[in-house]
Design a protein around this motif. Structure first.
Motif, PDB file in Angstrom:
ATOM      1  N   GLN A 185      38.854  62.131  57.515  1.00 36.49           N
ATOM      2  CA  GLN A 185      39.603  61.046  58.146  1.00 36.49           C
ATOM      3  C   GLN A 185      38.680  60.369  59.146  1.00 36.49           C
ATOM      4  N   ILE A 186      38.331  59.107  58.886  1.00 35.52           N
ATOM      5  CA  ILE A 186      37.401  58.387  59.755  1.00 35.52           C
ATOM      6  C   ILE A 186      38.128  57.798  60.955  1.00 35.52           C
ATOM      7  N   ASP A 187      39.249  57.148  60.709  1.00 36.92           N
ATOM      8  CA  ASP A 187      40.098  56.627  61.774  1.00 36.92           C
ATOM      9  C   ASP A 187      41.511  56.499  61.215  1.00 36.92           C
ATOM     10  N   GLY A 188      42.384  55.774  61.889  1.00 37.98           N
ATOM     11  CA  GLY A 188      43.768  55.652  61.443  1.00 37.98           C
ATOM     12  C   GLY A 188      43.944  54.903  60.142  1.00 37.98           C
ATOM     13  N   GLU A 189      42.945  54.120  59.743  1.00 41.54           N
ATOM     14  CA  GLU A 189      43.045  53.323  58.524  1.00 41.54           C
ATOM     15  C   GLU A 189      42.128  53.791  57.393  1.00 41.54           C
ATOM     16  N   VAL A 190      40.991  54.373  57.742  1.00 44.49           N
ATOM     17  CA  VAL A 190      39.943  54.653  56.760  1.00 44.49           C
ATOM     18  C   VAL A 190      39.725  56.157  56.619  1.00 44.49           C
ATOM     19  N   SER A 191      39.693  56.612  55.356  1.00 44.63           N
ATOM     20  CA  SER A 191      39.419  58.014  55.075  1.00 44.63           C
ATOM     21  C   SER A 191      38.632  58.122  53.778  1.00 44.63           C
ATOM     22  N   LEU A 192      38.113  59.326  53.527  1.00 41.64           N
ATOM     23  CA  LEU A 192      37.353  59.613  52.314  1.00 41.64           C
ATOM     24  C   LEU A 192      37.988  60.803  51.615  1.00 41.64           C
ATOM     25  N   LYS A 193      37.901  60.787  50.284  1.00 40.35           N
ATOM     26  CA  LYS A 193      38.369  61.937  49.520  1.00 40.35           C
ATOM     27  C   LYS A 193      37.526  62.091  48.275  1.00 40.35           C
ATOM     28  N   LEU A 194      37.429  63.307  47.778  1.00 36.79           N
ATOM     29  CA  LEU A 194      36.713  63.537  46.529  1.00 36.79           C
ATOM     30  C   LEU A 194      37.440  62.840  45.381  1.00 36.79           C
ATOM     31  N   PRO A 195      36.702  62.348  44.414  1.00 33.36           N
ATOM     32  CA  PRO A 195      37.324  61.720  43.248  1.00 33.36           C
ATOM     33  C   PRO A 195      38.123  62.749  42.440  1.00 33.36           C
ATOM     34  N   GLU A 196      39.178  62.273  41.832  1.00 40.39           N
ATOM     35  CA  GLU A 196      39.968  63.080  40.915  1.00 40.39           C
ATOM     36  C   GLU A 196      40.199  62.248  39.659  1.00 40.39           C
ATOM     37  N   LEU A 197      40.319  62.914  38.517  1.00 37.90           N
ATOM     38  CA  LEU A 197      40.528  62.183  37.266  1.00 37.90           C
ATOM     39  C   LEU A 197      41.780  61.309  37.326  1.00 37.90           C
ATOM     40  N   ARG A 198      42.787  61.735  38.058  1.00 33.86           N
ATOM     41  CA  ARG A 198      44.014  60.932  38.153  1.00 33.86           C
ATOM     42  C   ARG A 198      43.785  59.593  38.883  1.00 33.86           C
ATOM     43  N   ASP A 199      42.620  59.447  39.554  1.00 31.74           N
ATOM     44  CA  ASP A 199      42.284  58.199  40.240  1.00 31.74           C
ATOM     45  C   ASP A 199      41.636  57.181  39.309  1.00 31.74           C
ATOM     46  N   ALA A 200      41.326  57.571  38.093  1.00 31.14           N
ATOM     47  CA  ALA A 200      40.521  56.735  37.202  1.00 31.14           C
ATOM     48  C   ALA A 200      41.143  55.361  36.951  1.00 31.14           C
ATOM     49  N   GLU A 201      42.425  55.296  36.714  1.00 29.92           N
ATOM     50  CA  GLU A 201      43.042  54.003  36.418  1.00 29.92           C
ATOM     51  C   GLU A 201      42.952  53.068  37.628  1.00 29.92           C
ATOM     52  N   THR A 202      43.220  53.590  38.804  1.00 28.87           N
ATOM     53  CA  THR A 202      43.147  52.785  40.026  1.00 28.87           C
ATOM     54  C   THR A 202      41.733  52.269  40.257  1.00 28.87           C
ATOM     55  N   ALA A 241      32.519  60.151  47.224  1.00 30.08           N
ATOM     56  CA  ALA A 241      33.877  60.117  47.767  1.00 30.08           C
ATOM     57  C   ALA A 241      34.473  58.741  47.517  1.00 30.08           C
ATOM     58  N   PHE A 242      35.773  58.727  47.310  1.00 31.04           N
ATOM     59  CA  PHE A 242      36.478  57.460  47.251  1.00 31.04           C
ATOM     60  C   PHE A 242      36.845  57.081  48.679  1.00 31.04           C
ATOM     61  N   VAL A 243      36.676  55.808  48.978  1.00 31.49           N
ATOM     62  CA  VAL A 243      37.018  55.269  50.290  1.00 31.49           C
ATOM     63  C   VAL A 243      38.450  54.786  50.218  1.00 31.49           C
ATOM     64  N   LEU A 244      39.269  55.228  51.166  1.00 25.79           N
ATOM     65  CA  LEU A 244      40.662  54.796  51.227  1.00 25.79           C
ATOM     66  C   LEU A 244      40.871  53.944  52.466  1.00 25.79           C
ATOM     67  N   PHE A 245      41.557  52.830  52.284  1.00 27.53           N
ATOM     68  CA  PHE A 245      41.937  51.959  53.390  1.00 27.53           C
ATOM     69  C   PHE A 245      43.453  51.901  53.378  1.00 27.53           C
ATOM     70  N   ASN A 246      44.075  52.405  54.428  1.00 31.82           N
ATOM     71  CA  ASN A 246      45.533  52.521  54.495  1.00 31.82           C
ATOM     72  C   ASN A 246      46.091  53.199  53.245  1.00 31.82           C
ATOM     73  N   GLY A 247      45.404  54.255  52.814  1.00 28.24           N
ATOM     74  CA  GLY A 247      45.863  55.067  51.697  1.00 28.24           C
ATOM     75  C   GLY A 247      45.523  54.551  50.310  1.00 28.24           C
ATOM     76  N   GLU A 248      44.920  53.360  50.211  1.00 28.87           N
ATOM     77  CA  GLU A 248      44.562  52.786  48.914  1.00 28.87           C
ATOM     78  C   GLU A 248      43.064  52.884  48.681  1.00 28.87           C
ATOM     79  N   ILE A 249      42.675  53.264  47.464  1.00 29.45           N
ATOM     80  CA  ILE A 249      41.253  53.333  47.139  1.00 29.45           C
ATOM     81  C   ILE A 249      40.675  51.927  47.157  1.00 29.45           C
ATOM     82  N   CYS A 250      39.620  51.756  47.929  1.00 34.06           N
ATOM     83  CA  CYS A 250      38.996  50.429  48.040  1.00 34.06           C
ATOM     84  C   CYS A 250      37.526  50.438  47.641  1.00 34.06           C
ATOM     85  N   GLY A 251      36.966  51.624  47.334  1.00 38.34           N
ATOM     86  CA  GLY A 251      35.571  51.688  46.929  1.00 38.34           C
ATOM     87  C   GLY A 251      35.066  53.109  46.898  1.00 38.34           C
ATOM     88  N   THR A 252      33.753  53.234  46.817  1.00 40.57           N
ATOM     89  CA  THR A 252      33.126  54.558  46.803  1.00 40.57           C
ATOM     90  C   THR A 252      31.935  54.588  47.747  1.00 40.57           C
TER      91      THR A 252
END
Length: 187
Positions: free
Chosen positions: A5-22, A69-80
């Motif tokens: 968790q970087i801050d209140g809006e931005v976090s990182l998570k390991l990729p998962e196959l279920r993220d592929a479509e997004t 890692a996938f970059v999440l902005f407010n819970g949505e994947i926005c990049g890597t």
């Protein structure tokens, strides 16, 4: 499992196959924008291609050779973002990143690169972080310059982008520089 968790809006998570479509949708929506700087877009034409992309860095992570890692902005994947390679012998990592066009201009990637650099030095005990950017990629270069990375040189015709070569600028940061505060505080 890595999560950060970087801050209140931005976090990182390991990729998962279920993220592929997004991730594929994000790639596809930003295809023309990303194509200017990334050479792999023509090979990413389906969700299955994105699943294959996810499998490779998960293997590297399991073997302690790299980390994506996938970059999440407010819970949505926005990049890597990734440690494209981890050189344990020389205590160096090479960071790479991309994110979707709609997420430009919010300071997200500056926060992410800062966090990944900090993590490399403080958690992985690295001595060096290296990042390369095309010489004309002013947005990417601005991130590195804001964070105090030093321009170390140019690699001529470093990358083939569809119909032409581009030169890369090599940027580096050393643990001793990061610790002494020679970089600005980006929040």
């Amino acid at each position: 499992m890595f999560g950060y968790q970087i801050d209140g809006e931005v976090s990182l998570k390991l990729p998962e196959l279920r993220d592929a479509e997004t991730v594929f949708k994000l790639t596809d929506q930003s295809r023309q924008y990303l194509r200017k700087w990334l050479p792999w877009l023509d090979g990413t034409t389906s969700v299955e291609d994105t699943k294959n992309f996810i499998r490779a860095p998960l293997k590297d992570y399991a073997e302690n050779k790299g980390m994506t890692a996938f970059v999440l902005f407010n819970g949505e994947i926005c990049g890597t973002v990734s440690y494209n390679s981890i050189d344990w012998t020389n205590r160096a990592v090479h960071i790479g990143y991309w994110f979707g066009e709609p997420y430009q201009g919010h300071g997200i990637m500056t926060k992410v690169v800062k966090a990944m650099t900090d993590y490399a030095f403080k958690q992985l005990n690295m001595n060096r972080v290296e990042i390369r950017a095309a010489t004309n990629n002013s947005k990417s270069r601005a991130i590195l310059e804001r964070l105090g990375f030093k321009e170390e040189g140019i690699i001529r015709q470093s990358e083939w982008l569809y119909d032409h070569f581009v030169d890369h600028v090599v940027y580096g940061m050393l643990a001793s520089e990061w610790k002494t505060g020679k970089k600005p505080d980006i929040r």
